[in-house]
Design a protein around this motif. Structure first.
Motif, PDB file in Angstrom:
ATOM      1  N   ASP A 280       0.835  -1.209   0.000  1.00 29.49           N
ATOM      2  CA  ASP A 280       0.000   0.000   0.000  1.00 29.49           C
ATOM      3  C   ASP A 280       0.866   1.254   0.000  1.00 29.49           C
ATOM      4  O   ASP A 280       0.567   2.230  -0.711  1.00 29.49           O
ATOM      5  CB  ASP A 280      -0.918   0.008   1.218  1.00 29.49           C
ATOM      6  CG  ASP A 280      -2.019  -1.039   1.145  1.00 29.49           C
ATOM      7  OD1 ASP A 280      -2.280  -1.563   0.038  1.00 29.49           O
ATOM      8  OD2 ASP A 280      -2.609  -1.345   2.196  1.00 29.49           O
ATOM      9  N   LEU A 281       1.923   1.247   0.810  1.00 30.53           N
ATOM     10  CA  LEU A 281       2.827   2.390   0.853  1.00 30.53           C
ATOM     11  C   LEU A 281       3.443   2.628  -0.522  1.00 30.53           C
ATOM     12  O   LEU A 281       3.554   3.778  -0.969  1.00 30.53           O
ATOM     13  CB  LEU A 281       3.922   2.163   1.896  1.00 30.53           C
ATOM     14  CG  LEU A 281       5.008   3.234   1.988  1.00 30.53           C
ATOM     15  CD1 LEU A 281       4.415   4.596   2.345  1.00 30.53           C
ATOM     16  CD2 LEU A 281       6.070   2.836   3.014  1.00 30.53           C
ATOM     17  N   ALA A 282       3.827   1.561  -1.218  1.00 38.03           N
ATOM     18  CA  ALA A 282       4.413   1.702  -2.556  1.00 38.03           C
ATOM     19  C   ALA A 282       3.452   2.406  -3.503  1.00 38.03           C
ATOM     20  O   ALA A 282       3.841   3.325  -4.241  1.00 38.03           O
ATOM     21  CB  ALA A 282       4.788   0.321  -3.099  1.00 38.03           C
ATOM     22  N   ARG A 283       2.178   1.980  -3.493  1.00 36.63           N
ATOM     23  CA  ARG A 283       1.194   2.617  -4.369  1.00 36.63           C
ATOM     24  C   ARG A 283       1.008   4.091  -4.011  1.00 36.63           C
ATOM     25  O   ARG A 283       0.896   4.949  -4.899  1.00 36.63           O
ATOM     26  CB  ARG A 283      -0.139   1.873  -4.273  1.00 36.63           C
ATOM     27  CG  ARG A 283      -0.139   0.518  -4.978  1.00 36.63           C
ATOM     28  CD  ARG A 283      -1.528  -0.078  -5.027  1.00 36.63           C
ATOM     29  NE  ARG A 283      -1.967  -0.533  -3.702  1.00 36.63           N
ATOM     30  CZ  ARG A 283      -1.750  -1.742  -3.229  1.00 36.63           C
ATOM     31  NH1 ARG A 283      -1.086  -2.638  -3.961  1.00 36.63           N
ATOM     32  NH2 ARG A 283      -2.191  -2.096  -2.032  1.00 36.63           N
ATOM     33  N   GLU A 284       0.997   4.378  -2.718  1.00 36.07           N
ATOM     34  CA  GLU A 284       0.841   5.767  -2.291  1.00 36.07           C
ATOM     35  C   GLU A 284       2.013   6.626  -2.754  1.00 36.07           C
ATOM     36  O   GLU A 284       1.834   7.762  -3.219  1.00 36.07           O
ATOM     37  CB  GLU A 284       0.708   5.831  -0.776  1.00 36.07           C
ATOM     38  CG  GLU A 284      -0.577   5.231  -0.230  1.00 36.07           C
ATOM     39  CD  GLU A 284      -0.621   5.269   1.291  1.00 36.07           C
ATOM     40  OE1 GLU A 284       0.326   5.794   1.900  1.00 36.07           O
ATOM     41  OE2 GLU A 284      -1.596   4.772   1.863  1.00 36.07           O
ATOM     42  N   ILE A 285       3.225   6.109  -2.601  1.00 29.55           N
ATOM     43  CA  ILE A 285       4.414   6.869  -3.013  1.00 29.55           C
ATOM     44  C   ILE A 285       4.356   7.172  -4.504  1.00 29.55           C
ATOM     45  O   ILE A 285       4.599   8.294  -4.946  1.00 29.55           O
ATOM     46  CB  ILE A 285       5.705   6.109  -2.657  1.00 29.55           C
ATOM     47  CG1 ILE A 285       5.862   5.977  -1.139  1.00 29.55           C
ATOM     48  CG2 ILE A 285       6.921   6.815  -3.260  1.00 29.55           C
ATOM     49  CD1 ILE A 285       6.976   5.038  -0.721  1.00 29.55           C
ATOM     50  N   VAL A 286       4.048   6.149  -5.294  1.00 34.36           N
ATOM     51  CA  VAL A 286       3.969   6.342  -6.737  1.00 34.36           C
ATOM     52  C   VAL A 286       2.934   7.412  -7.069  1.00 34.36           C
ATOM     53  O   VAL A 286       3.182   8.310  -7.893  1.00 34.36           O
ATOM     54  CB  VAL A 286       3.645   5.007  -7.430  1.00 34.36           C
ATOM     55  CG1 VAL A 286       3.298   5.229  -8.912  1.00 34.36           C
ATOM     56  CG2 VAL A 286       4.829   4.049  -7.314  1.00 34.36           C
ATOM     57  N   ASN A 287       1.785   7.352  -6.423  1.00 31.44           N
ATOM     58  CA  ASN A 287       0.740   8.341  -6.688  1.00 31.44           C
ATOM     59  C   ASN A 287       1.196   9.755  -6.322  1.00 31.44           C
ATOM     60  O   ASN A 287       0.890  10.725  -7.032  1.00 31.44           O
ATOM     61  CB  ASN A 287      -0.529   7.994  -5.911  1.00 31.44           C
ATOM     62  CG  ASN A 287      -1.237   6.768  -6.468  1.00 31.44           C
ATOM     63  OD1 ASN A 287      -1.048   6.417  -7.634  1.00 31.44           O
ATOM     64  ND2 ASN A 287      -2.048   6.139  -5.639  1.00 31.44           N
ATOM     65  N   GLU A 288       1.924   9.881  -5.202  1.00 31.43           N
ATOM     66  CA  GLU A 288       2.384  11.211  -4.782  1.00 31.43           C
ATOM     67  C   GLU A 288       3.445  11.750  -5.732  1.00 31.43           C
ATOM     68  O   GLU A 288       3.461  12.949  -6.048  1.00 31.43           O
ATOM     69  CB  GLU A 288       2.916  11.154  -3.352  1.00 31.43           C
ATOM     70  CG  GLU A 288       1.880  10.852  -2.294  1.00 31.43           C
ATOM     71  CD  GLU A 288       0.765  11.861  -2.216  1.00 31.43           C
ATOM     72  OE1 GLU A 288       1.011  13.045  -2.539  1.00 31.43           O
ATOM     73  OE2 GLU A 288      -0.360  11.478  -1.843  1.00 31.43           O
ATOM     74  N   VAL A 289       4.353  10.897  -6.181  1.00 33.78           N
ATOM     75  CA  VAL A 289       5.395  11.351  -7.124  1.00 33.78           C
ATOM     76  C   VAL A 289       4.772  11.764  -8.446  1.00 33.78           C
ATOM     77  O   VAL A 289       5.136  12.784  -9.040  1.00 33.78           O
ATOM     78  CB  VAL A 289       6.440  10.238  -7.331  1.00 33.78           C
ATOM     79  CG1 VAL A 289       7.409  10.609  -8.461  1.00 33.78           C
ATOM     80  CG2 VAL A 289       7.220   9.987  -6.047  1.00 33.78           C
ATOM     81  N   VAL A 290       3.788  10.994  -8.900  1.00 32.84           N
ATOM     82  CA  VAL A 290       3.132  11.315 -10.151  1.00 32.84           C
ATOM     83  C   VAL A 290       2.353  12.618 -10.018  1.00 32.84           C
ATOM     84  O   VAL A 290       2.272  13.436 -10.931  1.00 32.84           O
ATOM     85  CB  VAL A 290       2.206  10.159 -10.586  1.00 32.84           C
ATOM     86  CG1 VAL A 290       1.314  10.572 -11.747  1.00 32.84           C
ATOM     87  CG2 VAL A 290       3.039   8.938 -10.954  1.00 32.84           C
ATOM     88  N   GLY A 291       1.766  12.810  -8.819  1.00 33.53           N
ATOM     89  CA  GLY A 291       1.095  14.058  -8.508  1.00 33.53           C
ATOM     90  C   GLY A 291      -0.230  14.225  -9.216  1.00 33.53           C
ATOM     91  O   GLY A 291      -0.694  15.325  -9.478  1.00 33.53           O
TER      92      GLY A 291
END
Length: 291
Positions: A280-291
Protein backbone atom coordinates in the motif's frame (compact mmCIF):
# COMPACT_ATOMS: atom_id res chain seq x y z
CA UNK A 1 9.12 -6.57 1.75
CA UNK A 2 8.75 -9.72 -0.27
CA UNK A 3 10.13 -13.02 0.87
CA UNK A 4 11.10 -11.72 4.29
CA UNK A 5 14.26 -13.60 5.16
CA UNK A 6 14.19 -16.20 7.89
CA UNK A 7 16.13 -15.58 11.07
CA UNK A 8 19.46 -17.37 11.28
CA UNK A 9 19.12 -17.54 15.06
CA UNK A 10 16.01 -18.12 17.15
CA UNK A 11 15.39 -15.32 19.63
CA UNK A 12 13.36 -16.49 22.62
CA UNK A 13 12.18 -14.91 25.84
CA UNK A 14 14.55 -17.10 27.91
CA UNK A 15 17.49 -16.03 25.72
CA UNK A 16 16.71 -12.30 26.01
CA UNK A 17 16.14 -12.69 29.74
CA UNK A 18 19.49 -14.46 30.09
CA UNK A 19 21.27 -11.68 28.20
CA UNK A 20 19.76 -9.06 30.47
CA UNK A 21 20.70 -10.95 33.61
CA UNK A 22 24.22 -11.77 32.42
CA UNK A 23 24.69 -8.04 31.76
CA UNK A 24 23.58 -7.40 35.36
CA UNK A 25 21.17 -4.69 34.30
CA UNK A 26 18.99 -3.42 37.16
CA UNK A 27 15.80 -3.87 35.10
CA UNK A 28 16.67 -7.39 33.93
CA UNK A 29 13.59 -8.94 35.55
CA UNK A 30 11.04 -6.44 34.24
CA UNK A 31 8.16 -7.90 32.16
CA UNK A 32 9.37 -8.96 28.71
CA UNK A 33 7.29 -9.52 25.57
CA UNK A 34 8.03 -9.65 21.84
CA UNK A 35 6.87 -6.37 20.29
CA UNK A 36 8.01 -6.70 16.69
CA UNK A 37 10.10 -9.00 14.50
CA UNK A 38 11.50 -7.14 11.50
CA UNK A 39 13.69 -8.28 8.65
CA UNK A 40 16.90 -7.86 10.60
CA UNK A 41 16.10 -7.24 14.27
CA UNK A 42 13.58 -8.12 16.93
CA UNK A 43 12.24 -5.65 19.48
CA UNK A 44 11.29 -7.02 22.90
CA UNK A 45 9.42 -4.63 25.15
CA UNK A 46 10.98 -4.50 28.59
CA UNK A 47 8.73 -3.11 31.27
CA UNK A 48 6.94 0.08 30.22
CA UNK A 49 9.82 2.39 29.26
CA UNK A 50 12.46 0.21 27.58
CA UNK A 51 12.96 -2.26 24.75
CA UNK A 52 15.65 -4.78 23.81
CA UNK A 53 16.86 -4.63 20.20
CA UNK A 54 18.37 -7.95 19.14
CA UNK A 55 19.69 -8.89 15.67
CA UNK A 56 17.95 -11.97 14.27
CA UNK A 57 20.33 -12.17 11.29
CA UNK A 58 24.11 -11.85 11.12
CA UNK A 59 23.75 -9.24 8.39
CA UNK A 60 22.17 -6.93 10.98
CA UNK A 61 25.26 -6.87 13.19
CA UNK A 62 26.81 -3.84 11.40
CA UNK A 63 23.47 -2.03 11.71
CA UNK A 64 23.44 -2.44 15.49
CA UNK A 65 27.11 -1.44 15.59
CA UNK A 66 26.30 1.72 13.60
CA UNK A 67 23.57 2.64 16.07
CA UNK A 68 25.89 2.13 19.03
CA UNK A 69 28.41 4.45 17.38
CA UNK A 70 26.27 7.36 16.24
CA UNK A 71 22.95 7.49 18.07
CA UNK A 72 24.24 9.32 21.16
CA UNK A 73 25.55 12.06 18.86
CA UNK A 74 22.37 12.21 16.80
CA UNK A 75 20.27 12.37 19.95
CA UNK A 76 22.24 15.47 20.94
CA UNK A 77 21.71 17.04 17.51
CA UNK A 78 17.95 16.54 17.64
CA UNK A 79 17.45 17.40 21.31
CA UNK A 80 16.48 21.06 20.63
CA UNK A 81 13.61 19.87 18.41
CA UNK A 82 12.09 17.57 21.04
CA UNK A 83 12.18 14.65 18.58
CA UNK A 84 13.71 11.58 20.21
CA UNK A 85 15.85 8.79 18.81
CA UNK A 86 16.60 5.37 20.35
CA UNK A 87 20.03 6.18 21.74
CA UNK A 88 21.10 3.00 23.59
CA UNK A 89 20.58 2.90 27.32
CA UNK A 90 22.88 -0.12 27.26
CA UNK A 91 25.08 -0.93 24.24
CA UNK A 92 26.19 -4.52 24.62
CA UNK A 93 29.04 -6.19 22.74
CA UNK A 94 29.30 -9.77 21.52
CA UNK A 95 29.40 -12.12 24.47
CA UNK A 96 28.40 -15.69 25.16
CA UNK A 97 25.80 -17.10 24.85
CA UNK A 98 24.87 -14.65 22.06
CA UNK A 99 27.78 -13.68 19.85
CA UNK A 100 26.19 -10.53 18.50
CA UNK A 101 25.89 -6.96 19.78
CA UNK A 102 22.50 -5.90 21.11
CA UNK A 103 20.93 -2.89 22.79
CA UNK A 104 18.54 -1.73 25.43
CA UNK A 105 16.78 1.36 24.07
CA UNK A 106 13.94 3.64 25.17
CA UNK A 107 10.40 2.54 24.40
CA UNK A 108 8.47 5.36 22.74
CA UNK A 109 4.74 5.53 23.38
CA UNK A 110 2.58 6.13 20.33
CA UNK A 111 2.14 4.43 16.97
CA UNK A 112 4.06 4.13 13.73
CA UNK A 113 3.01 6.77 11.22
CA UNK A 114 2.43 3.89 8.81
CA UNK A 115 -0.71 3.12 10.79
CA UNK A 116 -2.34 6.52 10.29
CA UNK A 117 -3.69 8.08 7.08
CA UNK A 118 -1.53 10.48 5.10
CA UNK A 119 -3.99 13.30 5.59
CA UNK A 120 -3.56 12.98 9.36
CA UNK A 121 0.23 13.46 9.17
CA UNK A 122 0.28 17.12 8.14
CA UNK A 123 0.25 18.52 11.71
CA UNK A 124 3.77 17.21 12.39
CA UNK A 125 5.28 17.74 8.92
CA UNK A 126 7.01 20.92 10.09
CA UNK A 127 8.48 19.10 13.11
CA UNK A 128 9.98 16.41 10.91
CA UNK A 129 11.45 19.09 8.66
CA UNK A 130 12.96 20.84 11.68
CA UNK A 131 14.43 17.56 12.95
CA UNK A 132 16.01 16.85 9.57
CA UNK A 133 17.39 20.37 9.49
CA UNK A 134 19.25 19.57 12.72
CA UNK A 135 20.32 16.14 11.44
CA UNK A 136 21.58 17.28 8.05
CA UNK A 137 24.79 18.88 9.25
CA UNK A 138 28.30 17.77 8.28
CA UNK A 139 28.82 14.21 9.47
CA UNK A 140 31.75 13.05 11.56
CA UNK A 141 34.75 11.50 9.86
CA UNK A 142 33.93 8.11 11.37
CA UNK A 143 30.33 8.09 10.09
CA UNK A 144 29.31 4.75 8.57
CA UNK A 145 29.26 4.69 4.77
CA UNK A 146 26.30 2.96 3.18
CA UNK A 147 26.87 1.88 -0.44
CA UNK A 148 23.33 2.92 -1.45
CA UNK A 149 21.70 5.35 0.98
CA UNK A 150 22.77 8.94 0.47
CA UNK A 151 24.99 8.18 -2.48
CA UNK A 152 24.77 9.68 -6.00
CA UNK A 153 21.64 8.57 -7.84
CA UNK A 154 23.65 7.32 -10.80
CA UNK A 155 24.91 4.47 -8.62
CA UNK A 156 21.34 3.08 -8.58
CA UNK A 157 20.44 3.73 -12.21
CA UNK A 158 21.07 0.17 -13.42
CA UNK A 159 19.02 -1.37 -10.61
CA UNK A 160 16.24 1.19 -11.16
CA UNK A 161 16.04 0.43 -14.89
CA UNK A 162 15.92 -3.31 -14.21
CA UNK A 163 13.02 -2.89 -11.78
CA UNK A 164 11.18 -0.55 -14.12
CA UNK A 165 11.46 -3.12 -16.90
CA UNK A 166 9.48 -5.60 -14.83
CA UNK A 167 6.76 -3.19 -13.66
CA UNK A 168 3.96 -1.20 -15.23
CA UNK A 169 4.86 2.25 -13.93
CA UNK A 170 3.50 5.65 -15.03
CA UNK A 171 5.73 7.61 -17.36
CA UNK A 172 5.98 10.31 -14.69
CA UNK A 173 7.97 7.94 -12.49
CA UNK A 174 10.61 7.49 -15.19
CA UNK A 175 10.56 11.25 -15.81
CA UNK A 176 11.13 11.96 -12.10
CA UNK A 177 14.09 9.59 -12.06
CA UNK A 178 15.57 11.07 -15.24
CA UNK A 179 15.17 14.60 -13.89
CA UNK A 180 16.91 13.63 -10.67
CA UNK A 181 19.81 12.13 -12.57
CA UNK A 182 20.11 15.34 -14.60
CA UNK A 183 19.98 17.62 -11.55
CA UNK A 184 23.22 19.00 -10.09
CA UNK A 185 24.73 16.48 -7.69
CA UNK A 186 25.34 17.21 -4.01
CA UNK A 187 28.68 19.04 -3.90
CA UNK A 188 28.86 20.04 -0.25
CA UNK A 189 30.18 18.16 2.76
CA UNK A 190 28.42 14.85 3.39
CA UNK A 191 25.74 15.27 6.02
CA UNK A 192 24.27 12.78 8.44
CA UNK A 193 21.58 10.77 6.64
CA UNK A 194 19.05 8.55 8.43
CA UNK A 195 18.97 6.25 5.41
CA UNK A 196 15.60 4.55 5.93
CA UNK A 197 13.11 7.34 6.57
CA UNK A 198 9.64 5.97 5.91
CA UNK A 199 6.42 6.05 7.97
CA UNK A 200 7.19 2.72 9.60
CA UNK A 201 10.21 4.34 11.25
CA UNK A 202 8.45 7.39 12.66
CA UNK A 203 6.55 7.27 15.97
CA UNK A 204 3.69 9.69 16.49
CA UNK A 205 1.17 10.37 19.24
CA UNK A 206 -1.99 12.08 17.97
CA UNK A 207 -0.69 15.20 16.18
CA UNK A 208 2.78 15.07 17.71
CA UNK A 209 5.97 13.59 16.26
CA UNK A 210 7.54 11.60 19.09
CA UNK A 211 10.58 9.84 17.65
CA UNK A 212 12.51 8.74 14.59
CA UNK A 213 13.72 5.15 14.96
CA UNK A 214 15.76 2.45 13.18
CA UNK A 215 19.04 4.15 12.36
CA UNK A 216 20.75 0.95 11.20
CA UNK A 217 21.35 2.42 7.73
CA UNK A 218 22.65 5.73 9.05
CA UNK A 219 25.36 7.14 6.83
CA UNK A 220 27.02 10.28 5.50
CA UNK A 221 26.03 11.65 2.12
CA UNK A 222 23.40 13.57 0.19
CA UNK A 223 20.47 14.66 2.41
CA UNK A 224 18.13 14.31 -0.58
CA UNK A 225 17.76 10.65 0.35
CA UNK A 226 16.00 11.60 3.60
CA UNK A 227 14.11 14.50 2.03
CA UNK A 228 12.33 11.99 -0.20
CA UNK A 229 10.09 11.77 2.88
CA UNK A 230 8.15 14.67 1.33
CA UNK A 231 6.59 12.12 -1.03
CA UNK A 232 7.06 8.97 1.03
CA UNK A 233 5.32 10.33 4.14
CA UNK A 234 2.87 13.02 3.08
CA UNK A 235 0.02 14.03 0.82
CA UNK A 236 0.10 17.36 -1.06
CA UNK A 237 -0.83 19.43 2.00
CA UNK A 238 1.68 17.71 4.25
CA UNK A 239 4.36 17.96 1.59
CA UNK A 240 3.81 21.69 1.25
CA UNK A 241 4.13 22.12 5.01
CA UNK A 242 7.29 19.98 5.02
CA UNK A 243 8.91 21.89 2.16
CA UNK A 244 7.99 25.31 3.60
CA UNK A 245 9.57 24.30 6.91
CA UNK A 246 12.82 23.37 5.09
CA UNK A 247 13.92 26.83 3.86
CA UNK A 248 17.61 26.01 3.46
CA UNK A 249 17.07 23.21 0.91
CA UNK A 250 18.04 24.05 -2.68
CA UNK A 251 15.71 23.29 -5.58
CA UNK A 252 18.15 20.75 -7.06
CA UNK A 253 18.07 18.82 -3.79
CA UNK A 254 14.25 18.60 -3.98
CA UNK A 255 14.55 17.28 -7.55
CA UNK A 256 16.95 14.58 -6.39
CA UNK A 257 14.69 13.86 -3.41
CA UNK A 258 11.70 13.30 -5.71
CA UNK A 259 13.84 10.94 -7.77
CA UNK A 260 14.76 8.98 -4.65
CA UNK A 261 11.09 8.81 -3.72
CA UNK A 262 10.35 7.39 -7.17
CA UNK A 263 13.11 4.81 -6.71
CA UNK A 264 11.82 3.78 -3.29
CA UNK A 265 8.27 3.50 -4.63
CA UNK A 266 9.51 1.28 -7.44
CA UNK A 267 11.60 -0.85 -5.10
CA UNK A 268 8.70 -1.40 -2.72
CA UNK A 269 6.41 -2.17 -5.65
CA UNK A 270 8.80 -4.90 -6.75
CA UNK A 271 9.42 -6.34 -3.28
CA UNK A 272 6.33 -6.18 -1.08
CA UNK A 273 4.47 -9.40 -1.87
CA UNK A 274 4.20 -10.55 1.74
CA UNK A 275 3.76 -7.11 3.33
CA UNK A 276 0.40 -5.61 2.35
CA UNK A 277 1.13 -2.48 4.38
CA UNK A 278 4.29 -1.80 2.38
CA UNK A 279 2.55 -2.68 -0.88
CA UNK A 280 0.00 0.00 0.00
CA UNK A 281 2.83 2.39 0.85
CA UNK A 282 4.41 1.70 -2.56
CA UNK A 283 1.19 2.62 -4.37
CA UNK A 284 0.84 5.77 -2.29
CA UNK A 285 4.41 6.87 -3.01
CA UNK A 286 3.97 6.34 -6.74
CA UNK A 287 0.74 8.34 -6.69
CA UNK A 288 2.38 11.21 -4.78
CA UNK A 289 5.40 11.35 -7.12
CA UNK A 290 3.13 11.32 -10.15
CA UNK A 291 1.10 14.06 -8.51
Amino acid sequence: MANSPAADVTITEPLVRLLLREAELPYADDPLTLAFAGWDNEMWRLGTTRAVRVPRREIAVPLITNEHLVLPRIAALLRPTGVQVPAPLAAMRRTEPFERPWSVVPWFGGTAALNIPRAARTPWAHTLAEALGHLHVPAANDAPINPVRGQALITRDEAMRERLAGLDMPAAIVAAWDAALAAPAWNQEPTWVHGDLHPGNVVVDDDRLVAIVDFGDVTAGDPAYDLAAAWIMFDAAGRQAFVEASPQVEEATWVRARGWAAAIGVTLSAHSDDRPDYADLAREIVNEVVG
